[in-house]
Design an enzyme around this catalytic site. Structure first.
Site, PDB file in Angstrom:
ATOM      1  N   HIS A 279      -6.421   7.014  -8.004  1.00 14.55           N
ATOM      2  CA  HIS A 279      -6.523   5.958  -6.932  1.00 14.55           C
ATOM      3  C   HIS A 279      -7.759   6.420  -6.197  1.00 14.55           C
ATOM      4  O   HIS A 279      -7.933   7.714  -5.962  1.00 14.55           O
ATOM      5  CB  HIS A 279      -5.194   6.038  -6.246  1.00 14.55           C
ATOM      6  CG  HIS A 279      -5.013   4.932  -5.177  1.00 14.55           C
ATOM      7  ND1 HIS A 279      -4.855   3.755  -5.594  1.00 14.55           N
ATOM      8  CD2 HIS A 279      -5.302   4.891  -4.033  1.00 14.55           C
ATOM      9  CE1 HIS A 279      -4.654   2.901  -4.752  1.00 14.55           C
ATOM     10  NE2 HIS A 279      -5.055   3.545  -3.492  1.00 14.55           N
TER      11      HIS A 279
ATOM     12  N   ASP B 255       4.672  -0.615   0.918  1.00 15.05           N
ATOM     13  CA  ASP B 255       3.479  -0.599   1.149  1.00 15.05           C
ATOM     14  C   ASP B 255       2.700  -1.749   1.133  1.00 15.05           C
ATOM     15  O   ASP B 255       1.915  -1.791   1.708  1.00 15.05           O
ATOM     16  CB  ASP B 255       2.915   0.515  -0.092  1.00 15.05           C
ATOM     17  CG  ASP B 255       1.478   0.566  -0.064  1.00 15.05           C
ATOM     18  OD1 ASP B 255       0.960   1.220   1.047  1.00 15.05           O
ATOM     19  OD2 ASP B 255       0.774   0.305  -0.844  1.00 15.05           O
TER      20      ASP B 255
ATOM     21  N   ARG C   8      -1.750  -3.344   8.217  1.00 12.98           N
ATOM     22  CA  ARG C   8      -2.814  -2.570   8.548  1.00 12.98           C
ATOM     23  C   ARG C   8      -4.105  -3.400   8.347  1.00 12.98           C
ATOM     24  O   ARG C   8      -5.192  -3.069   9.296  1.00 12.98           O
ATOM     25  CB  ARG C   8      -2.838  -1.203   7.813  1.00 12.98           C
ATOM     26  CG  ARG C   8      -1.540  -0.237   8.338  1.00 12.98           C
ATOM     27  CD  ARG C   8      -1.457   0.826   7.412  1.00 12.98           C
ATOM     28  NE  ARG C   8      -2.601   1.707   6.947  1.00 12.98           N
ATOM     29  CZ  ARG C   8      -2.987   2.169   6.025  1.00 12.98           C
ATOM     30  NH1 ARG C   8      -2.340   1.944   4.821  1.00 12.98           N
ATOM     31  NH2 ARG C   8      -4.114   2.824   6.007  1.00 12.98           N
TER      32      ARG C   8
ATOM     33  N   SER D 105       0.690   5.467   2.046  1.00 19.00           N
ATOM     34  CA  SER D 105       0.163   4.351   1.210  1.00 19.00           C
ATOM     35  C   SER D 105      -0.084   4.447  -0.200  1.00 19.00           C
ATOM     36  O   SER D 105       0.630   3.939  -0.943  1.00 19.00           O
ATOM     37  CB  SER D 105      -0.792   3.669   2.079  1.00 19.00           C
ATOM     38  OG  SER D 105      -1.249   2.521   1.325  1.00 19.00           O
TER      39      SER D 105
ATOM     40  N   LYS E  83       3.195   4.130  -3.652  1.00 19.15           N
ATOM     41  CA  LYS E  83       2.822   3.131  -4.755  1.00 19.15           C
ATOM     42  C   LYS E  83       2.638   3.826  -6.060  1.00 19.15           C
ATOM     43  O   LYS E  83       3.195   3.576  -7.072  1.00 19.15           O
ATOM     44  CB  LYS E  83       2.144   1.977  -4.320  1.00 19.15           C
ATOM     45  CG  LYS E  83       0.574   2.409  -4.346  1.00 19.15           C
ATOM     46  CD  LYS E  83      -0.265   0.995  -4.097  1.00 19.15           C
ATOM     47  CE  LYS E  83      -1.733   1.379  -3.567  1.00 19.15           C
ATOM     48  NZ  LYS E  83      -1.406   1.448  -1.906  1.00 19.15           N
TER      49      LYS E  83
HETATM   50  N1  URA Z   1      -5.876   2.599  -0.523  1.00 17.27           N
HETATM   51  C1  URA Z   1      -4.612   2.544  -0.318  1.00 17.27           C
HETATM   52  O1  URA Z   1      -3.886   2.235  -1.178  1.00 17.27           O
HETATM   53  N2  URA Z   1      -3.856   2.581   1.041  1.00 17.27           N
HETATM   54  C2  URA Z   1      -4.914   2.830   1.881  1.00 17.27           C
HETATM   55  O2  URA Z   1      -4.207   2.950   3.120  1.00 17.27           O
HETATM   56  C3  URA Z   1      -6.266   3.221   1.853  1.00 17.27           C
HETATM   57  C4  URA Z   1      -6.760   3.120   0.430  1.00 17.27           C
END
Ligand code: URA
Length: 456
Positions: free
Chosen positions: A85, A164, A171, A186, A190
Site C-alpha cells: 500500500h 475506512d 477526510r 486507514s 483495510k
Molecule cells: N492511503 C489510505 O488508504 N489512507 C490514508 O489515509 C492515506 C493514504
C-alpha cells in the site's frame, strides 16, 4: 459498555485527552451504523488531526475500523499472500504494474485499495478508467479472482472495513488527511481485513506526499510497521521520494494508460518512466521476499525485473482485467483511456526544466475533474496530464511541456499547469544546472531498524 456520547468524546479529544479503546470502538461502530452524523465525525477527525492519537489510541482505532466489517480468512488459498500500500502520491500508478508483476512471480496479491484522496489519486479510480472494470466484487468473487489469476484489486465494500470507506471519504473533503494515526488506521484496517500474511508499505515523502518531511514519513512508516506487527502481520516499509511526480502521467485514465504501456514493455506517451519502474521493482523485491518466492529482497528484485521484461506480468494483468469484467481492448489501445488532448502547454522559452511541482499538478488534476471536491462527486476518468518534459530535460521554445486531457475542455486551466513548471535558460549539465536527482528509494524499515540510504 457506556452509552455513546459523541460530543463528550469530541470535546475530550479537542482538549487533548487520550480516549479509551472502548470509546473509540463505540464511536466508530455508531458512525458506521449511521447513528453518528458526518458533522460530528468530521469534528472528531479534526480534533484527532490537531491533537493526535497516542500509540494505544491508534491501535484501538485500527482495531475498531478493521472489525467494522468482515475480516477475511484466505488460509485456504495456497501461498503466502502479500500486499503493498502506498501512503499516496502524485502520478503513483505503481499498484497497477506491481500486483500483476508479483502475481506472475508466484506470490498471490489480494489488494484492497482506495479512491483519490486530497491531491493524490487512488488505485480504484485508475482501474475504473478501464471500461467495465469492476472494483466492487463480492467476497466470493474476490476469492475466485485471486485463485484464478493470482491477484485481485477491489475497494472496501460494505463487508470489508466499511468504516475506512466512510472515514476516508469524509477526510478527503474535511482537511483531515495528513495525520499519522489517521493514515495508519486507514491503511491497516483495510489491509488487515483482506486476508494477507504480510504487507509492504510505500511511505512517500516530499512536497507531493502527505508527509512532507522525512522525519514525519519515518514516523508514519514506524507506526504502520508497529501496528501491523501488533496484529501479527510482518510489515516492511520503504520510504520513497515524492518531490516530483512519479512517471509522466497524472490522472486516472492517463496513469492507467502509462501503467499498461510499462507492463507491455513499451515507452509511454510522454517518454520513458524509469522512476516508476525503480519503485515498482524495489517494492516487488520486498513482496517476493516476504512471500517466500525469493531468498532476499535483492533476489526478489532480480526475479521481478525478469518477469517485467519477459512479458508474464502483462499476461497476468490481462487475466485480472478480464476476470474483473474490464475491456481487454483497452489494453491494446491504452490511449483510448484518455482520448485526445484538449490543450497543450508549450514552453515560452528554450532551456531546461529545473523543477516540476507535484502538489500543484495534483491539485490542478483535481480541479480538472480527476479527483473529488465533494464526497458525492464523480471523477472524470479521462482527466489528467501527460508530461512531455520532466526535471533536467531540455526544452525548445514552443515545445510541449505537457498535454492536458479531459472530457470537458472548458475545465482545462493551462496557467495552473504552467505554475508547476520552473524553466531555466542554462544548459542542462552546465556547472550551475540542477544537481543530480536524489535516490528514489530513500530508506527501508523492517519493523525494527531503519536502513538509511538517503544519508539524512
Ligand atoms: N492511503 C489510505 O488508504 N489512507 C490514508 O489515509 C492515506 C493514504
Amino acid at each position: 459498555m457506556p452509552d455513546l456520547n459523541a460530543v463528550r468524546l469530541i470535546t475530550r479529544k479537542r482538549d487533548g485527552h487520550a480516549l479509551e479503546a472502548d470509546d473509540i470502538a463505540a464511536l466508530v461502530r455508531a458512525y458506521t451504523d449511521g447513528a453518528v452524523p458526518d458533522y460530528q465525525m468530521a469534528a472528531f477527525l479534526m480534533a484527532a488531526f490537531l491533537r493526535g492519537l497516542d500509540a494505544t489510541e491508534t491501535t484501538a482505532l485500527t482495531r475498531a475500523m478493521l472489525h467494522s466489517g468482515t475480516v477475511l480468512d484466505l488460509s485456504d488459498v495456497p501461498g503466502v499472500k502479500v500486499d503493498k500500500h502506498s501512503t499516496g502520491g502524485v502520478g503513483d500508478k505503481v499498484s497497477l504494474v506491481l500486483a500483476p508483476l508479483v502475481a506472475a512471480c508466484g506470490v498471490p496479491v489480494p489488494m484492497i485499495s482506495g479512491r483519490g484522496l486530497g491531491h493524490t489519486g487512488g488505485t480504484l479510480d485508475k482501474l475504473e478508467a478501464i471500461p467495465g472494470f469492476r472494483t466492487d466484487l463480492s467476497i466470493p468473487e474476490y476469492r475466485d479472482v485471486l485463485e484464478r489469476t493470482g491477484a485481485v484489486l477491489i475497494g472496501q465494500t460494505a463487508e470489508i472495513a466499511p468504516a475506512d470507506g466512510l472515514l476516508y471519504a469524509l477526510r478527503d473533503v474535511t482537511g483531515t488527511v495528513e495525520s499519522i494515526p489517521l493514515i495508519a488506521a486507514s491503511i491497516l484496517s483495510k489491509k488487515l481485513a483482506e486476508g494477507i500474511d504480510a504487507l509492504v508499505l510505500d511511505v512517500k515523502t516530499g512536497r507531493g506526499a502527505f508527509m512532507k518531511s522525512q522525519a514525519d514519513a519515518r514516523q508514519l512508516g514506524a507506526t504502520l510497521c508497529r501496528v501491523g506487527r501488533q496484529f501479527g502481520t510482518p510489515t516492511v516499509a520503504l520510504l520513497t521520494q515524492m518531490d516530483v511526480p512519479l512517471g509522466r502521467a497524472i490522472g486516472n485514465g492517463p496513469e492507467t494508460a502509462e501503467a499498461i504501456q510499462l507492463l507491455r514493455g513499451q515507452t509511454p506517451a510522454g517518454g520513458p518512466c524509469p522512476d516508476v519502474l525503480e519503485v515498482t521493482i524495489a517494492l516487488a523485491g520486498e513482496m517476493l521476499h516476504l512471500g517466500d518466492a525469493a531468498s532476499s529482497p535483492q533476489e526478489g528484485r532480480r526475479l521481478a525485473t525478469a518477469a517485467l521484461e519477459d512479458g508474464p506480468a502483462f499476461g497476468a494483468f490481462q487475466e485480472i482485467v478480464e476476470a474483473q469484467g474490464g475491456d481487454l481492448g483497452a489494453l491494446e489501445n491504452p490511449d483510448s483511456l484518455m482520448g485526445k488532448p484538449v490543450a497543450v502547454l508549450e514552453a515560452e522559452t528554450a532551456g531546461f526544466v529545473a523543477d516540476v511541482d507535484p502538489l500543484a499538478l495534483g491539485y490542478a488534476a483535481v480541479d480538472l475533474g480527476a479527483g473529488r471536491a465533494t464526497k458525492e462527486a464523480d471523477v472524470d476518468h479521462k482527466a489528467g496530464f501527460v508530461l512531455n518534459k520532466r526535471p533536467g530535460e531540455r526544452v525548445e521554445d514552443g515545445e510541449p511541456l505537457a498535454w492536458i486531457y479531459a472530457s470537458d475542455p472548458a475545465r482545462a486551466d493551462l496557467e495552473a499547469v504552467r505554475s508547476a513548471f520552473v524553466l531555466e535558460s542554462r544548459e542542462a549539465g552546465a556547472a550551475n544546472a540542477p544537481s543530480a536527482p536524489r535516490p528514489l528509494v530513500l530508506d527501508r524499515f523492517d519493523g525494527e531498524t531503519w536502513e538509511t540510504r538517503s544519508g539524512e
